[in-house]
Design an enzyme around this catalytic site. Structure first.
Site, PDB file in Angstrom:
ATOM      1  N   GLU A  54       0.738  -1.367   0.040  1.00  0.00           N
ATOM      2  CA  GLU A  54       0.090  -0.008  -0.072  1.00  0.00           C
ATOM      3  C   GLU A  54       0.638   1.396   0.019  1.00  0.00           C
ATOM      4  OE1 GLU A  54      -3.301   0.422  -0.406  1.00  0.00           O
ATOM      5  OE2 GLU A  54      -3.662  -1.845  -0.548  1.00  0.00           O
ATOM      6  N   ASP A  71      -6.004   8.793  -0.371  1.00  0.00           N
ATOM      7  CA  ASP A  71      -5.417   7.622   0.486  1.00  0.00           C
ATOM      8  C   ASP A  71      -4.410   8.264   1.454  1.00  0.00           C
ATOM      9  OD1 ASP A  71      -7.360   6.021  -0.483  1.00  0.00           O
ATOM     10  OD2 ASP A  71      -6.134   4.957  -1.955  1.00  0.00           O
TER      11      ASP A  71
END
Ligand code: NAG
Length: 148
Positions: A54, A71
């Site tokens: 991620e 994000d």
């Protein structure tokens, strides 16, 4: 001499404020202490693997998505549902400012990640995990680290 020392110090402070990249084993320890190992049945390897795909362990990582949401941080937690970003009326399920998810102190990010796993019933929220970690032997991710 003195000036050079001060410049070095300033350089370090600026770099520190910019971003912190954790090492795999340092994260393993932090995650382990925070009780992530086997949280909802997901072993430590799942968490370390997920954070790697991620964010590359980058605490300040940010990615703007097509819908304008962002994000945030080591777990790439999205502003639309999970944290509060500026004045926008968002869901903020984690009751936290998005900016708290990009600090070196991972406490808020970990609390929020646990909430995501609980509310979404698993780790499917993370595309990086689905693609690279799910269903694999993840024991190597904590190999060589001082965690049980
Ligand atoms: C970490 O993320 C920040 C914000 O996206 C970025 O500016 C920085 O270059 C990244 N650090 C590394 C080492 O990739």
């Amino acid at each position: 001499m003195k000036a050079a020392g001060i410049l070095t110090l300033i350089g370090c402070l600026v770099t520190g404020a910019e971003s912190k990249i954790y090492t795999r084993c340092k994260l393993a320890k932090i995650f382990s202490r925070a009780g992530l190992d086997n949280y909802w049945g997901f072993s430590l390897g799942n968490w370390i693997c997920m954070a790697y795909y991620e964010s590359g362990y980058n605490t300040t990582a940010q990615r703007v998505l097509d819908d304008g949401s962002i994000d945030y941080g080591i777990f790439q937690i999205n502003s639309f549902t999970w944290c509060r970003h500026g004045k926008l009326q968002e869901n903020n399920h984690c009751h936290v400012a998005c900016s708290a998810l990009i600090t070196d102190d991972l406490t808020d990010a970990i609390i929020c990640a646990r909430k995501i796993v609980k509310e979404t019933q698993g780790m499917n929220y993370w595309q990086g995990w689905k693609k690279h970690c799910e269903g694999r032997d993840l024991s190597d991710w904590k190999k060589g680290c001082e965690v049980s």
